[in-house]
Design a protein around this motif. Structure first.
Motif, PDB file in Angstrom:
ATOM      1  N   THR A  25     -46.894 -47.898 -37.698  1.00 55.13           N
ATOM      2  CA  THR A  25     -46.248 -46.648 -37.316  1.00 55.13           C
ATOM      3  C   THR A  25     -46.215 -45.739 -38.539  1.00 55.13           C
ATOM      4  OG1 THR A  25     -44.063 -47.546 -37.825  1.00 55.13           O
ATOM      5  CG2 THR A  25     -44.799 -47.724 -35.548  1.00 55.13           C
ATOM      6  N   ASN A  54     -50.812 -39.813 -40.131  1.00 57.18           N
ATOM      7  CA  ASN A  54     -49.425 -40.026 -39.730  1.00 57.18           C
ATOM      8  C   ASN A  54     -48.960 -39.006 -38.696  1.00 57.18           C
ATOM      9  OD1 ASN A  54     -48.571 -42.372 -41.075  1.00 57.18           O
ATOM     10  ND2 ASN A  54     -48.427 -41.268 -42.992  1.00 57.18           N
ATOM     11  N   ASN A  55     -49.584 -37.826 -38.665  1.00 53.84           N
ATOM     12  CA  ASN A  55     -49.203 -36.807 -37.691  1.00 53.84           C
ATOM     13  C   ASN A  55     -49.901 -36.988 -36.343  1.00 53.84           C
ATOM     14  OD1 ASN A  55     -51.786 -35.912 -38.214  1.00 53.84           O
ATOM     15  ND2 ASN A  55     -51.151 -34.125 -39.381  1.00 53.84           N
ATOM     16  N   GLY A  56     -50.664 -38.086 -36.190  1.00 53.64           N
ATOM     17  CA  GLY A  56     -51.291 -38.406 -34.915  1.00 53.64           C
ATOM     18  C   GLY A  56     -52.722 -37.934 -34.773  1.00 53.64           C
ATOM     19  N   ILE A  84     -52.483 -47.820 -28.300  1.00 57.69           N
ATOM     20  CA  ILE A  84     -51.768 -46.703 -28.892  1.00 57.69           C
ATOM     21  C   ILE A  84     -50.283 -46.834 -28.569  1.00 57.69           C
ATOM     22  CG2 ILE A  84     -51.584 -44.183 -28.940  1.00 57.69           C
ATOM     23  CD1 ILE A  84     -54.330 -45.434 -29.835  1.00 57.69           C
ATOM     24  N   MET A 118     -52.870 -37.261 -30.083  1.00 55.90           N
ATOM     25  CA  MET A 118     -53.699 -38.352 -30.569  1.00 55.90           C
ATOM     26  C   MET A 118     -54.921 -38.466 -29.667  1.00 55.90           C
ATOM     27  SD  MET A 118     -52.676 -42.330 -31.225  1.00 55.90           S
ATOM     28  CE  MET A 118     -51.348 -41.879 -32.294  1.00 55.90           C
ATOM     29  N   CYS A 150     -44.641 -43.120 -31.052  1.00 50.64           N
ATOM     30  CA  CYS A 150     -44.502 -42.874 -32.493  1.00 50.64           C
ATOM     31  C   CYS A 150     -45.816 -42.575 -33.203  1.00 50.64           C
ATOM     32  CB  CYS A 150     -43.825 -44.066 -33.144  1.00 50.64           C
ATOM     33  SG  CYS A 150     -44.817 -45.561 -33.060  1.00 50.64           S
ATOM     34  N   ASN A 151     -46.902 -42.288 -32.476  1.00 48.35           N
ATOM     35  CA  ASN A 151     -48.222 -42.034 -33.094  1.00 48.35           C
ATOM     36  C   ASN A 151     -48.713 -43.235 -33.888  1.00 48.35           C
ATOM     37  OD1 ASN A 151     -48.495 -39.446 -32.084  1.00 48.35           O
ATOM     38  ND2 ASN A 151     -47.560 -38.491 -33.878  1.00 48.35           N
ATOM     39  N   LEU A 183     -56.648 -42.517 -38.765  1.00 46.02           N
ATOM     40  CA  LEU A 183     -55.508 -42.032 -37.995  1.00 46.02           C
ATOM     41  C   LEU A 183     -54.489 -41.518 -38.989  1.00 46.02           C
ATOM     42  CD1 LEU A 183     -53.821 -41.615 -35.418  1.00 46.02           C
ATOM     43  CD2 LEU A 183     -52.999 -43.971 -35.698  1.00 46.02           C
ATOM     44  N   LYS A 223     -47.736 -44.440 -28.136  1.00 49.65           N
ATOM     45  CA  LYS A 223     -47.584 -42.991 -27.981  1.00 49.65           C
ATOM     46  C   LYS A 223     -46.214 -42.494 -28.420  1.00 49.65           C
ATOM     47  CE  LYS A 223     -50.805 -42.770 -24.144  1.00 49.65           C
ATOM     48  NZ  LYS A 223     -50.979 -42.499 -22.726  1.00 49.65           N
ATOM     49  N   ASN A 253     -44.413 -37.357 -40.674  1.00 45.24           N
ATOM     50  CA  ASN A 253     -45.387 -36.550 -39.927  1.00 45.24           C
ATOM     51  C   ASN A 253     -46.426 -35.923 -40.852  1.00 45.24           C
ATOM     52  OD1 ASN A 253     -46.395 -35.586 -37.503  1.00 45.24           O
ATOM     53  ND2 ASN A 253     -45.301 -33.649 -37.689  1.00 45.24           N
TER      54      ASN A 253
END
Length: 170
Positions: free
Chosen positions: A133, A157-159, A113, A1, A117-118, A155, A115, A137
């Motif tokens: 959240t 979902n995969n970060g 952030i 991220m 869970c992205n 943003l 971190k 992914n």
């Protein structure tokens, strides 16, 4: 991220007042920040028959009240809390909308952030908190921030954090 890109996106909004919290579709909702302005989409005259069902809407001029920044909460799990009230994406829209409107009039205090869970946490000055959240992914957007200068931060979902520029339709 990319934390720097998230900071770049939200730095100008810190201290701005949230207003016009509205649901758009399903559990998607939006929050406006900054000075209001009208966004006008002129009528579109398209001859493509494949768009028959949307032609009446396209032929109309559409006017929207927007802020300098429009935050769209999209394909993610979210939980909003304000004092003893809370709601999430699984609650009925009418219940959630009523509770989410408690964010209106509050200043965005910080964006941090998660971190683990992205995800992201949005904190407001009068105690409201929005924690988002990812569902999974995938590369779907958790949020999109539309800026008045045409920048669109998102943003996934995969970060991954993306920066795009607004495109004109048709």
């Amino acid at each position: 991220m990319n934390i720097e890109r998230i900071n770049q996106a939200f730095f100008p909004i810190i201290g701005e007042i949230a207003w016009s919290v509205k649901f758009s579709h399903g559990s998607y909702f939006m929050v406006e920040f900054g000075k209001p302005h009208l966004k006008i989409r002129e009528p579109i005259h398209k001859k493509d028959d494949s768009l028959n069902s949307t032609l009446p809407l396209l032929r109309r001029r559409r006017v929207f009240l927007r802020g300098e920044w429009s935050l769209f909460i999209l394909d993610c799990k979210w939980k909003f809390t304000e004092n003893k009230e809370s709601t999430d994406q699984d609650q009925p829209t009418d219940v959630s909308e009523k509770i989410l409107q408690l964010a209106e009039g509050q200043r965005l205090k910080s964006v941090s952030i998660d971190k683990d869970c992205n995800g992201c946490i949005f904190n407001f000055d009068m105690g409201a908190k929005l924690h988002i959240t990812p569902f999974d992914n995938s590369d779907f957007d958790q949020w999109r921030l539309h800026c008045s200068n045409g920048e669109i931060f998102s943003l996934k979902n995969n970060g991954l954090v993306n920066l795009e520029y607004e495109k004109q339709l048709f």
